[in-house]
Design an enzyme around this catalytic site. Structure first.
Site, PDB file in Angstrom:
ATOM      1  N   HIS A 147       5.758   6.244  -2.254  1.00  0.00           N
ATOM      2  CA  HIS A 147       6.324   4.842  -2.683  1.00  0.00           C
ATOM      3  C   HIS A 147       5.845   3.854  -2.131  1.00  0.00           C
ATOM      4  O   HIS A 147       4.822   3.737  -1.287  1.00  0.00           O
ATOM      5  CB  HIS A 147       7.932   4.889  -2.019  1.00  0.00           C
ATOM      6  CG  HIS A 147       8.116   4.792  -0.438  1.00  0.00           C
ATOM      7  ND1 HIS A 147       7.887   5.597   0.314  1.00  0.00           N
ATOM      8  CD2 HIS A 147       8.196   3.640   0.188  1.00  0.00           C
ATOM      9  CE1 HIS A 147       8.098   5.278   1.419  1.00  0.00           C
ATOM     10  NE2 HIS A 147       8.021   3.879   1.450  1.00  0.00           N
ATOM     11  N   HIS A 180       0.964  -1.154   0.054  1.00  0.00           N
ATOM     12  CA  HIS A 180      -0.053  -0.030   0.151  1.00  0.00           C
ATOM     13  C   HIS A 180       1.007   1.239  -0.016  1.00  0.00           C
ATOM     14  O   HIS A 180       1.993   1.054   0.295  1.00  0.00           O
ATOM     15  CB  HIS A 180      -0.975  -0.073   1.170  1.00  0.00           C
ATOM     16  CG  HIS A 180      -0.140  -0.158   2.624  1.00  0.00           C
ATOM     17  ND1 HIS A 180      -0.119  -1.419   3.090  1.00  0.00           N
ATOM     18  CD2 HIS A 180       0.583   0.677   3.421  1.00  0.00           C
ATOM     19  CE1 HIS A 180       1.022  -1.335   4.097  1.00  0.00           C
ATOM     20  NE2 HIS A 180       1.129  -0.008   4.348  1.00  0.00           N
TER      21      HIS A 180
END
Length: 194
Positions: free
Chosen positions: A128, A41
């Site tokens: 990221h 995630h």
């Protein structure tokens, strides 16, 4: 107490792509502990252990932030690492979102959380997706292999597909020996255009 964070979850297409990336890179770096693609995630805010009252406030902040930001899309951009070249700690997939909406969402969410008494990470936001966590120093051959992957052409690793974002999720994280288990506690839909 609930270990809580707010994030963008990956859809099945993203999970399949990230699974393929991990599979390819893991061939060159078999000694690294790779993340399960189903649990990947993009974290917007890590809040730690929250009481029921704090959790309600976190959900309120996420709902308010979501109501102020319109849906957007992003692409997966490149592989990188956090930590020094000699001792990397994380291998990640970068995110490219040229409209700036993702950064705006992060700022709005941070403001809403701060107004409700949460401590906010002051480091610059670096969107990221964590692909691997490196707990112990890599052998010289592994370091060389990682640098080759990171500095080489990453064709086939990055995706030209655009991934839509229509909600943010308040997530519960439970830590087990086998790894973390994530559960969505609340889906907060981004602002719909009238």
């Amino acid at each position: 107490m609930t270990r809580t964070f707010i994030a963008l979850e990956m859809n099945e297409a993203q999970q399949r792509h990230l699974s393929k990336v991990i599979g390819q890179v893991a061939q060159a770096l078999p000694g690294i502990r790779w993340v399960d693609p189903a649990g990947i995630h993009l974290t917007l805010a890590f809040l730690g252990e929250l009481s029921d009252e704090q959790l309600a406030e976190a959900i309120s902040a996420a709902e308010k932030a979501a109501s102020l930001v319109t849906p957007f899309s992003y692409r997966l951009s490149r592989l990188g690492s956090f930590g020094s070249q000699r001792q990397p700690r994380v291998v990640w997939m970068g995110v490219d979102e040229p409209s700036g909406t993702l950064l705006h969402l992060h700022r709005v969410l941070s403001r809403e959380l701060e107004q409700r008494g949460f401590e906010i990470d002051k480091r610059p936001f670096s969107p990221h997706l964590t692909l691997a966590r490196i707990k112990s120093p890599l052998a010289p051959t592994e370091l060389q292999a990682l640098q080759t992957v990171l500095t080489g052409k990453q064709q086939g690793l990055v995706s030209t597909e655009s991934y839509p974002v229509t909600q943010i999720n308040v997530m519960k994280s439970e830590l087990f020996r086998s790894g973390a288990k994530y559960t969505c506690l609340k889906e907060c839909v981004l602002k719909t255009e009238l």
